[in-house]
Design an enzyme around this catalytic site. Structure first.
Site, PDB file in Angstrom:
ATOM      1  N   CYS A 154    -162.459 -26.058  27.752  1.00 41.20           N
ATOM      2  CA  CYS A 154    -161.614 -25.652  26.615  1.00 41.20           C
ATOM      3  C   CYS A 154    -162.065 -26.236  25.273  1.00 41.20           C
ATOM      4  CB  CYS A 154    -160.159 -25.969  26.925  1.00 41.20           C
ATOM      5  SG  CYS A 154    -159.565 -24.947  28.298  1.00 41.20           S
TER       6      CYS A 154
ATOM      7  N   LYS B  43    -151.665 -21.129  25.749  1.00 42.65           N
ATOM      8  CA  LYS B  43    -152.751 -20.215  26.114  1.00 42.65           C
ATOM      9  C   LYS B  43    -152.840 -20.073  27.625  1.00 42.65           C
ATOM     10  CE  LYS B  43    -156.271 -23.819  26.019  1.00 42.65           C
ATOM     11  NZ  LYS B  43    -156.558 -23.790  27.461  1.00 42.65           N
TER      12      LYS B  43
ATOM     13  N   ASP C 160    -155.331 -29.454  25.126  1.00 43.24           N
ATOM     14  CA  ASP C 160    -154.876 -29.591  26.515  1.00 43.24           C
ATOM     15  C   ASP C 160    -154.705 -31.025  27.036  1.00 43.24           C
ATOM     16  OD1 ASP C 160    -155.189 -26.883  26.192  1.00 43.24           O
ATOM     17  OD2 ASP C 160    -156.583 -26.583  27.849  1.00 43.24           O
TER      18      ASP C 160
HETATM   19  C1  VGL Z   1    -159.226 -26.142  31.378  1.00 44.94           C
HETATM   20  C2  VGL Z   1    -160.027 -25.487  33.407  1.00 44.94           C
HETATM   21  C3  VGL Z   1    -158.952 -24.654  33.598  1.00 44.94           C
HETATM   22  C4  VGL Z   1    -159.403 -26.991  30.155  1.00 44.94           C
HETATM   23  C5  VGL Z   1    -158.151 -25.292  31.524  1.00 44.94           C
HETATM   24  O1  VGL Z   1    -158.407 -27.354  29.516  1.00 44.94           O
HETATM   25  O2  VGL Z   1    -160.570 -27.320  29.826  1.00 44.94           O
HETATM   26  N1  VGL Z   1    -160.165 -26.213  32.305  1.00 44.94           N
HETATM   27  N2  VGL Z   1    -158.018 -24.557  32.648  1.00 44.94           N
END
Ligand code: VGL
Ligand code: ZN
Length: 203
Positions: free
Chosen positions: A156, A111, A13
């Site tokens: 994540c 995702k 991410d």
């Molecule tokens: C994430 C919060 C919401 C992450 C993704 O990438 O850790 N955290 N969506």
């Protein structure tokens, strides 16, 4: 004969909305990109995940009545942090950061696409019912060992690492290539401890 253990780098991410100044900005998230780029040169297989939500995603506070951003709520019967709108599919905020070396990437895994469930892990939705295909992809490549970097340590990164352990991979998380949200003080340290307790190597 000494058989080489096949390894892959999983970049979690590294997207605009998770960088400082973004709606879900992770402190220091921008500081790890150069180290991630450097690390990616050591790997034949480099996979990036992207948080990729529809506008009506149930993890967004604005899509839940009486919910405040950053507070704990519920989604699909599971405890769920109510996040600000972030990483909406095809938006600029959901793009991988400009400075990340995309030429190193061999695969992208999306995702969080189902509005009814969140997906912190790069492998499964939070209820573990649906797989993203990442596990099968790695198996087909005969990858035995995964190295994990990116954001966020306490969400994540942690869930991806723990799922990778459960799937039987050797898992290494690189401390200088991760950053966390730290919604509550101590969350990052707690995530590191949880990962260690699960048998994940952190260095
Ligand atoms: C994430 C919060 C919401 C992450 C993704 O990438 O850790 N955290 N969506
Ligand atoms: Zn998300």
């Amino acid at each position: 004969m000494n058989e080489m253990k096949k390894k892959a780098l999983i970049i979690i991410d590294v997207q605009n909305d998770f960088m400082p100044g973004g709606p879900l900005g992770v402190p220091g998230g921008d500081e790890i990109v150069a180290s991630i780029n450097k690390k990616s040169l050591d790997f034949e297989h480099v996979i990036a995940t992207q948080d990729w939500h529809p506008k009506d995603h149930g993890s967004f506070a604005m899509n839940n009545e009486d919910s405040q951003e950053w507070e704990l709520g519920e989604l699909g019967g599971l405890p769920q942090v109510m996040w600000p709108v972030h990483c909406v599919a095809d938006s600029e905020g959901a793009e991988l950061v400009e400075t990340l070396n995309k030429k190193a990437l061999s695969k992208i895994i999306y995702k969080g696409t189902d509005p009814k469930i969140d997906s912190y892990s790069g492998f499964f939705d939070n209820d573990k019912k649906r797989s993203t295909g990442l596990g099968d992809y790695l198996r087909e490549l005969s990858v035995m060992e995964v190295h994990i970097v990116g954001v966020a340590t306490d969400y994540c990164v942690k869930f991806t690492a723990i799922d990778a352990m459960e799937l039987g991979f050797k898992v290494i998380v690189h401390k200088n290539c991760i950053r966390g949200v730290e919604l509550n003080p101590g969350d990052i340290e707690k995530a590191l401890e949880e990962m260690k307790a699960a048998g994940i190597e952190i260095y």
